[in-house]
Design a protein around this motif. Structure first.
Motif, mmCIF file in Angstrom:
data_model
loop_
_atom_site.group_PDB
_atom_site.id
_atom_site.type_symbol
_atom_site.label_atom_id
_atom_site.label_comp_id
_atom_site.label_asym_id
_atom_site.label_seq_id
_atom_site.Cartn_x
_atom_site.Cartn_y
_atom_site.Cartn_z
ATOM 1 N N PHE A 59 0.829 -1.206 0.000
ATOM 2 C CA PHE A 59 0.000 0.000 0.000
ATOM 3 C C PHE A 59 0.869 1.263 0.000
ATOM 4 N N TYR A 60 1.851 1.317 0.881
ATOM 5 C CA TYR A 60 2.695 2.509 0.972
ATOM 6 C C TYR A 60 3.588 2.659 -0.267
ATOM 7 N N PHE A 61 4.009 1.540 -0.823
ATOM 8 C CA PHE A 61 4.831 1.587 -2.028
ATOM 9 C C PHE A 61 4.039 2.196 -3.188
ATOM 10 N N ALA A 62 2.808 1.701 -3.384
ATOM 11 C CA ALA A 62 1.976 2.211 -4.471
ATOM 12 C C ALA A 62 1.574 3.657 -4.226
ATOM 13 N N LEU A 63 1.244 3.999 -2.988
ATOM 14 C CA LEU A 63 0.838 5.360 -2.660
ATOM 15 C C LEU A 63 1.981 6.339 -2.915
ATOM 16 N N THR A 64 3.192 5.963 -2.525
ATOM 17 C CA THR A 64 4.349 6.836 -2.757
ATOM 18 C C THR A 64 4.568 7.071 -4.246
ATOM 19 N N GLY A 65 4.424 5.997 -5.045
ATOM 20 C CA GLY A 65 4.588 6.138 -6.484
ATOM 21 C C GLY A 65 3.549 7.055 -7.096
ATOM 22 N N LEU A 66 2.302 6.951 -6.651
ATOM 23 C CA LEU A 66 1.244 7.790 -7.205
ATOM 24 C C LEU A 66 1.436 9.254 -6.818
ATOM 25 N N VAL A 67 1.829 9.493 -5.581
ATOM 26 C CA VAL A 67 2.059 10.878 -5.138
ATOM 27 C C VAL A 67 3.198 11.503 -5.929
ATOM 28 N N PHE A 68 4.262 10.746 -6.106
ATOM 29 C CA PHE A 68 5.392 11.266 -6.880
ATOM 30 C C PHE A 68 4.972 11.561 -8.319
ATOM 31 N N ALA A 69 4.220 10.646 -8.931
ATOM 32 C CA ALA A 69 3.783 10.849 -10.311
ATOM 33 C C ALA A 69 2.886 12.071 -10.424
ATOM 34 N N PHE A 70 1.973 12.228 -9.464
ATOM 35 C CA PHE A 70 1.069 13.383 -9.505
ATOM 36 C C PHE A 70 1.856 14.682 -9.385
ATOM 37 N N GLY A 71 2.812 14.732 -8.458
ATOM 38 C CA GLY A 71 3.608 15.943 -8.289
ATOM 39 C C GLY A 71 4.456 16.248 -9.512
ATOM 40 N N TYR A 72 5.012 15.205 -10.128
ATOM 41 C CA TYR A 72 5.848 15.398 -11.305
ATOM 42 C C TYR A 72 5.035 15.970 -12.456
ATOM 43 N N HIS A 73 3.857 15.413 -12.707
ATOM 44 C CA HIS A 73 3.042 15.883 -13.822
ATOM 45 C C HIS A 73 2.413 17.243 -13.521
ATOM 46 N N LEU A 74 2.203 17.555 -12.261
ATOM 47 C CA LEU A 74 1.739 18.894 -11.903
ATOM 48 C C LEU A 74 2.817 19.927 -12.240
ATOM 49 N N ALA A 75 4.065 19.592 -11.948
ATOM 50 C CA ALA A 75 5.161 20.510 -12.268
ATOM 51 C C ALA A 75 5.326 20.649 -13.781
ATOM 52 N N LYS A 76 5.174 19.555 -14.533
ATOM 53 C CA LYS A 76 5.264 19.622 -15.987
ATOM 54 C C LYS A 76 4.172 20.524 -16.557
ATOM 55 N N TRP A 77 2.956 20.394 -16.026
ATOM 56 C CA TRP A 77 1.843 21.204 -16.516
ATOM 57 C C TRP A 77 2.095 22.689 -16.225
ATOM 58 N N ALA A 78 2.600 22.981 -15.043
ATOM 59 C CA ALA A 78 2.793 24.373 -14.641
ATOM 60 C C ALA A 78 3.924 25.043 -15.407
ATOM 61 N N THR A 79 4.864 24.265 -15.934
ATOM 62 C CA THR A 79 6.034 24.854 -16.596
ATOM 63 C C THR A 79 5.983 24.719 -18.114
ATOM 64 N N PHE A 80 4.833 24.317 -18.662
ATOM 65 C CA PHE A 80 4.691 24.179 -20.108
ATOM 66 C C PHE A 80 3.656 25.172 -20.618
ATOM 67 N N THR A 81 4.008 25.947 -21.618
ATOM 68 C CA THR A 81 3.074 26.874 -22.258
ATOM 69 C C THR A 81 3.265 26.808 -23.765
ATOM 70 N N TYR A 82 2.237 27.244 -24.481
ATOM 71 C CA TYR A 82 2.344 27.337 -25.934
ATOM 72 C C TYR A 82 1.729 28.649 -26.393
ATOM 73 N N ARG A 83 2.287 29.192 -27.457
ATOM 74 C CA ARG A 83 1.817 30.442 -28.034
ATOM 75 C C ARG A 83 1.646 30.273 -29.544
ATOM 76 N N VAL A 84 0.605 30.896 -30.081
ATOM 77 C CA VAL A 84 0.365 30.905 -31.516
ATOM 78 C C VAL A 84 0.598 32.320 -32.015
ATOM 79 N N HIS A 85 1.749 32.533 -32.657
ATOM 80 C CA HIS A 85 2.080 33.829 -33.232
ATOM 81 C C HIS A 85 1.566 33.905 -34.665
ATOM 82 N N ALA A 86 1.723 35.062 -35.269
ATOM 83 C CA ALA A 86 1.288 35.242 -36.648
ATOM 84 C C ALA A 86 2.128 34.416 -37.614
#
Length: 501
Positions: A59-86
């Motif tokens: 249980f703790y092994f799986a929970l730790t993995g899920l928390v780490f994955a959630f935090g990692y993808h949250l950081a990826k989302w927060a640091t990724f942007t896209y822009r459409v220029h002319a």
């Protein structure tokens, strides 16, 4: 500036954000989608921990993995942007190092939208931006469906106009359907070797997964495999016959299921107000491929003998600068010939050139020699060496090659209607291409020693799309020159003048 990845603060500063191009983020639910992909790995790790350390450790092994994955993808989302220029599209990442991917808008060949099951459940889509081999590519892993349609409409139109009407909308050319798969089309799947071999691929994948799992858990060793092999070899012959019969039945059935899953409700329609073709397909993962009509230089109709006997053909587009043409260029999967020809005529803006002009009788002799020659030479060599076990199969192959050579000759043909040209060749894989005259970029007239003696020539038309070049095999020498001269007289006329006395 050409497309590419720039890393580092100084390099990223080469493409400063324009004031009128706001920074956009992926949909917040992308965190949930990406973290969900890590769930399977966490479950595997938890299972391993359960076997080793008990339920609490798992249980703790799986929970730790899920928390780490959630935090990692949250950081990826927060640091990724896209822009459409002319003039370009920018994808910026800044999780560890800063990087900028720049895609020039004038090089964008297509904006494809796909929706795997998790994305469809949450109303999201994946947007893939393809700018060909020189323009690069980019991918937005999770945006809303409305944003995906807006991006496709904006990037392919070259302006900020609204997205195209939905496929089911009425009125306007943007909703016009060129072809739609019928349920009976799925029965054409057994004619395709790729779908027909699906049961073997599934069985191989399953056995491989079971072996790897057993090996990881130390449940399999060499002695057990040897005993298993002996047990299988000792089974009654009736068991092997039953398994072979089961596979024989499963092959067409599973091929139909696989074809239906991949090509479910295949729809070819106009999009972007008639300036693009949109091909949509898929039951579990829905995929939408958009091709700009101004980049389509022609179409290809391909089949093999079994498909010809059933009246089935496949339709592909010849598009400039298109990557992955086998999948992205598909306009129709295995479909009835009448439906494919009708769709091809609509794509080309008129009737297909025809009827095709047959090639000279000397071409039939050459097709027969090229088909029968190799197995007959093998038979002669086997007879000279006294290898009767190879002689009779070689003679049988030479005999079977006679109808193959005749069919190769029957399939040869060419035609032009003043705006489009068409060439056809092949038997085991017959291919007819229809190309716009304006797409021709080069000609190549080739004669071997044997062709020259028979008055034949192979005329190859160079096109900046699809395979790049397509040949009219064994045309009459004068017919080949006249054919090229009728399409591009300014190019050929100087060579004809040089040959005049």
């Amino acid at each position: 500036m050409s497309s590419g990845d720039l890393t580092g603060d100084a390099q990223a500063g080469l493409t400063p954000p324009a004031p009128g191009a706001p920074a956009l983020r992926l949909h917040p639910l992308t965190i949930l989608v990406e973290a969900g992909r890590e769930l399977a790995a966490a479950l595997v790790a938890g299972t391993a921990a359960l076997l080793v350390g008990g339920a609490g450790a798992a249980f703790y092994f799986a929970l730790t993995g899920l928390v780490f994955a959630f935090g990692y993808h949250l950081a990826k989302w927060a640091t990724f942007t896209y822009r459409v220029h002319a003039d370009r599209v920018e994808l910026r990442r800044a999780l560890v190092g800063r990087s900028v991917t720049t895609i020039p808008r004038e090089r964008i060949r297509g904006v494809d939208i796909s929706a795997p099951p998790a994305h469809r459940l949450l109303g999201l889509a994946i947007v893939h931006i393809d700018a060909g081999s020189e323009g690069g590519e980019g991918e937005l892993r999770a945006v809303s469906r409305a944003e995906a349609e807006r991006l496709r409409g904006t990037l392919l139109r070259g302006d900020g106009a609204a997205a195209e009407p939905a496929a089911g909308a009425t009125g306007g050319k943007g909703a016009q359907v060129l072809a739609r798969a019928r349920p009976r089309w799925y029965l054409f799947a057994p004619f395709s070797g790729a779908y027909l071999l699906t049961p073997f691929a599934l069985a191989g994948s399953l056995l491989g997964a079971l072996y790897n799992l057993g090996d990881e858990l130390d449940l399999i060793d060499d002695e057990q495999l040897a005993r298993l092999g002996d047990d299988v070899a000792g089974l009654p012959r009736a068991v092997f016959l039953a398994v072979a019969l089961a596979f024989a039945v499963a092959m067409p059935v599973v091929s139909v299921i696989a074809f239906a899953l991949f090509n479910w409700d295949f729809t070819l329609r106009y999009g972007q107000g008639g300036t693009a073709l949109v091909a949509e397909r898929g039951l579990i993962t829905r995929r939408s491929v958009t091709l700009e009509r101004r980049r389509i230089r022609g179409v290809e109709l391909a089949d093999h003998p079994f498909e010809r006997a059933a009246g089935v053909i496949r339709l592909n587009a010849l598009v400039t600068g298109l990557d992955d043409t086998a999948h992205r260029g598909s306009l129709l999967p295995a479909a009835p010939r009448t439906a494919a020809v009708r769709a091809a005529a609509q794509v080309m803006g008129g009737r297909l050139p025809g009827p095709l002009v047959r090639h000279p009788r000397a071409a039939r002799r050459r097709r027969l020699v090229r088909a029968v020659g190799p197995p007959l030479a093998l038979a002669v060599a086997a007879a000279a060496a006294g290898r009767t076990w190879a002689l009779y199969p070689a003679l049988a192959a030479a005999l079977l090659a006679v109808p193959l050579g005749l069919d190769r000759y029957r399939q040869l043909g060419h035609a032009t209607d003043g705006a489009r040209l068409s060439v056809r060749s092949g038997s085991l894989r017959r291919r007819r291409v229809v190309i716009e005259h304006r797409a021709v970029v080069a000609w190549r007239l080739r004669q071997t020693v044997f062709q020259r003696r028979l008055g034949l020539a192979t005329l190859t038309v160079g096109v900046g799309a699809g395979g790049g070049a397509y040949s009219a095999v064994d045309m009459g020498e004068h017919d080949a020159v006249a054919f090229a001269h009728g399409i591009t007289p300014d190019w050929v006329a100087p060579f004809l003048a040089d040959e005049e006395p």
